[in-house]
Write an enzyme that holds these catalytic residues in place. Structure first.
Site, PDB file in Angstrom:
ATOM      1  N   TYR A   1      -4.437   4.365   6.146  1.00 29.65           N
ATOM      2  CA  TYR A   1      -4.964   3.437   7.161  1.00 29.65           C
ATOM      3  C   TYR A   1      -6.307   3.913   7.708  1.00 29.65           C
ATOM      4  O   TYR A   1      -7.199   3.107   7.972  1.00 29.65           O
ATOM      5  CB  TYR A   1      -3.967   3.266   8.313  1.00 29.65           C
TER       6      TYR A   1
ATOM      7  N   LYS B   1       0.835  -1.188   0.000  1.00 33.00           N
ATOM      8  CA  LYS B   1       0.000   0.000   0.000  1.00 33.00           C
ATOM      9  C   LYS B   1       0.876   1.246   0.000  1.00 33.00           C
ATOM     10  O   LYS B   1       1.988   1.162   0.536  1.00 33.00           O
ATOM     11  CB  LYS B   1      -0.969   0.034   1.184  1.00 33.00           C
TER      12      LYS B   1
HETATM   13  P1  NAD Z   1      12.519   1.429   2.282  1.00 27.58           P
HETATM   14  O1  NAD Z   1      13.097   2.689   1.792  1.00 27.58           O
HETATM   15  O2  NAD Z   1      12.999   0.886   3.577  1.00 27.58           O
HETATM   16  O3  NAD Z   1      12.724   0.279   1.186  1.00 27.58           O
HETATM   17  C1  NAD Z   1      12.466   0.497  -0.169  1.00 27.58           C
HETATM   18  C2  NAD Z   1      13.274  -0.485  -1.001  1.00 27.58           C
HETATM   19  O4  NAD Z   1      13.057  -0.189  -2.390  1.00 27.58           O
HETATM   20  C3  NAD Z   1      14.785  -0.369  -0.758  1.00 27.58           C
HETATM   21  O5  NAD Z   1      15.343  -1.643  -0.649  1.00 27.58           O
HETATM   22  C4  NAD Z   1      15.308   0.327  -2.006  1.00 27.58           C
HETATM   23  O6  NAD Z   1      16.628  -0.049  -2.347  1.00 27.58           O
HETATM   24  C5  NAD Z   1      14.311  -0.150  -3.066  1.00 27.58           C
HETATM   25  N1  NAD Z   1      14.255   0.721  -4.224  1.00 27.58           N
HETATM   26  C6  NAD Z   1      14.160   0.286  -5.500  1.00 27.58           C
HETATM   27  N2  NAD Z   1      14.171   1.308  -6.355  1.00 27.58           N
HETATM   28  C7  NAD Z   1      14.277   2.423  -5.618  1.00 27.58           C
HETATM   29  C8  NAD Z   1      14.357   3.813  -5.950  1.00 27.58           C
HETATM   30  N3  NAD Z   1      14.310   4.240  -7.222  1.00 27.58           N
HETATM   31  N4  NAD Z   1      14.444   4.677  -4.928  1.00 27.58           N
HETATM   32  C9  NAD Z   1      14.452   4.285  -3.655  1.00 27.58           C
HETATM   33  N5  NAD Z   1      14.406   2.970  -3.281  1.00 27.58           N
HETATM   34  C10 NAD Z   1      14.317   2.052  -4.260  1.00 27.58           C
HETATM   35  O7  NAD Z   1      10.954   1.625   2.301  1.00 27.58           O
HETATM   36  P2  NAD Z   1       9.881   0.723   3.064  1.00 27.58           P
HETATM   37  O8  NAD Z   1       9.561   1.338   4.357  1.00 27.58           O
HETATM   38  O9  NAD Z   1      10.339  -0.694   3.051  1.00 27.58           O
HETATM   39  O10 NAD Z   1       8.576   0.911   2.134  1.00 27.58           O
HETATM   40  C11 NAD Z   1       8.429   0.201   0.916  1.00 27.58           C
HETATM   41  C12 NAD Z   1       6.925   0.055   0.600  1.00 27.58           C
HETATM   42  O11 NAD Z   1       6.302  -0.677   1.634  1.00 27.58           O
HETATM   43  C13 NAD Z   1       6.150   1.360   0.496  1.00 27.58           C
HETATM   44  O12 NAD Z   1       5.209   1.278  -0.533  1.00 27.58           O
HETATM   45  C14 NAD Z   1       5.458   1.493   1.839  1.00 27.58           C
HETATM   46  O13 NAD Z   1       4.260   2.229   1.783  1.00 27.58           O
HETATM   47  C15 NAD Z   1       5.200   0.043   2.156  1.00 27.58           C
HETATM   48  N6  NAD Z   1       5.118  -0.213   3.609  1.00 27.58           N
HETATM   49  C16 NAD Z   1       4.071  -0.902   4.087  1.00 27.58           C
HETATM   50  C17 NAD Z   1       3.957  -1.179   5.426  1.00 27.58           C
HETATM   51  C18 NAD Z   1       2.803  -1.982   5.958  1.00 27.58           C
HETATM   52  O14 NAD Z   1       2.656  -2.095   7.174  1.00 27.58           O
HETATM   53  N7  NAD Z   1       1.992  -2.573   5.101  1.00 27.58           N
HETATM   54  C19 NAD Z   1       4.931  -0.697   6.313  1.00 27.58           C
HETATM   55  C20 NAD Z   1       6.019   0.002   5.797  1.00 27.58           C
HETATM   56  C21 NAD Z   1       6.109   0.237   4.436  1.00 27.58           C
END
Ligand code: NAD
Length: 371
Positions: free
Chosen positions: A221, A136
């Site tokens: 949420y 999401k």
């Molecule tokens: P994060 O920054 O920790 O991780 C993102 C990942 O994507 C990294 O490994 C990064 O290397 C990669 N990536 C690939 N291409 C990229 C680019 N062009 N720029 C930046 N990063 C790139 O982020 P996150 O917190 O893991 O969030 C990722 C997704 O998960 C989002 O869509 C967020 O909304 C979702 N999320 C959901 C929940 C949940 O509870 N459902 C919780 C946190 C995050």
């Protein structure tokens, strides 16, 4: 955080555990002997903070298994390979992952990258003939969401959105109570979602990668929660935006939005989405004959919930463990979740987000149509 295995161990050694367990068919399934059904073989795309959390939770899954990775960082791939015993042939990067179409050992790809990449990557995974689980918000607007739904339909693969709360025991219990009429006619919902965001250079504050600010990340949420708690689709929204730090929160990145939604049965939701207040995570549902309160309501848990009938005591199981097991049932056995998690469900939230942004900008009440 307790895992399914810890949970099963606890309940098998605790006489107190059994009545609690029997109260929840969802949890009962976990302790119901060895599993011999189909296994969902998943590749995770995006090995960042949430991807890491999902992978760890999947170690306790019985129906889903992490078998592959898609990443642009070779050192992370090597680390994950040794931790999760992932063979070289199941490792891809963002350039070559279309080749996953020739890999019979992967059933689904879980996209956990920044929001602005969800649509493009979903389209590519669908074209490769694999089921898609996408985090999401599903995209950065409803147009992208619909494109993703259409692409998955055309490719004859399923699209699910990572709505982990749709499988959470206390959430499901309150939704069940509302369906049974235990709260009477629903009049009001309050949803508060927020945290103070740190590093100003992160992708969440970059419009191209995030699609927006707190609303895209955390406000969703309260939108989604209002819909499953009330059990209807909103017919209008109004919204007001506040921005105290225009340097950190640039044009198109919302810091704080208050919004209201009206529902066909007469209920109203009043919500707050913000990157300016920590630990804001509360749902309150009020009907004529009763109420439910959850705080925290959507964090990683344990969720705390009480109603006019008392505290809910369902045991906590790591959300992502339950989610991935339930999603395996949906993808491989056509099971129907109590609260949908499909692409259409994601598009409903995206349409509301689009309308909230429009309402905040124009100051007008925006009507929502179901089409
Ligand atoms: P994060 O920054 O920790 O991780 C993102 C990942 O994507 C990294 O490994 C990064 O290397 C990669 N990536 C690939 N291409 C990229 C680019 N062009 N720029 C930046 N990063 C790139 O982020 P996150 O917190 O893991 O969030 C990722 C997704 O998960 C989002 O869509 C967020 O909304 C979702 N999320 C959901 C929940 C949940 O509870 N459902 C919780 C946190 C995050």
């Amino acid at each position: 955080m307790s895992s399914r295995r810890e949970f099963v161990r606890k309940i098998s050694t605790s006489a107190l555990g059994l009545p609690v367990l029997l109260n929840s068919s969802n949890l009962f399934a976990y302790a119901n002997g060895p599993y011999n059904g189909p296994l969902l073989r998943v590749a995770i795309m995006g090995l960042g903070s949430y991807g890491t959390r999902v992978a760890e939770a999947m170690q306790s899954c019985r129906k889903a298994k992490l078998v592959g990775v898609i990443s642009g960082t070779p050192s992370k791939v090597t680390r994950w390979q040794s931790k999760y015993d992932i063979p070289d042939k199941n490792c891809y990067n963002y350039k070559n992952f279309d080749n996953i179409k020739d890999n019979p050992d992967i059933d689904a790809v879980y996209i956990i990258t920044p929001n602005g990449l969800h649509c493009e990557f979903t389209l590519r995974v669908a074209r490769a003939g694999k089921h898609v689980i996408c985090e999401k918000p599903m995209g950065i607007n409803a147009k992208e969401g619909q494109q993703m739904v259409d692409a998955c339909k055309a490719a004859n693969v399923k699209l699910l959105i990572g709505y982990r709360m749709h499988f959470e025991a206390k959430t499901l219990k309150i939704v069940g109570m509302r369906k049974n009429g235990e709260f009477g006619k629903i009049i009001f919902f309050q949803g508060q979602s927020g945290f103070i965001i740190g590093d100003p250079n992160q992708w969440r504050l970059n419009k191209k990668l995030s699609g927006g600010g707190a609303m895209m990340d955390i406000g969703i949420y309260s939108i989604n929660g209002a819909r499953y708690m009330i059990g209807e689709e909103p017919i209008w929204v109004t919204a007001q935006e506040t921005k105290n730090d225009p340097v950190k929160f640039k044009e198109g990145i919302d810091e704080t939005i208050q919004f209201q939604m009206g529902f066909p049965g007469g209920a109203v939701a009043s919500c707050l989405s913000t990157y300016a207040v920590n630990h804001l995570d509360r749902f309150y549902l009020a009907g004529i004959e009763g109420w439910a309160e959850m705080q925290p309501s959507t964090g990683y848990g344990p969720i705390k919930a009480r109603t006019h009938k008392g505290e809910l005591t369902d045991p906590h199981i790591t959300h992502q463990t339950v989610q991935m097991d339930e999603m395996a049932g949906i993808l491989l056995e056509n099971k129907q979740p109590v609260i949908p998690v499909d692409g259409e469900e994601g598009v409903k939230d995206m349409k509301i987000i689009d309308a909230i942004y429009k309402a905040a900008k124009s100051g007008k009440k925006i009507a929502l149509t179901s089409s």
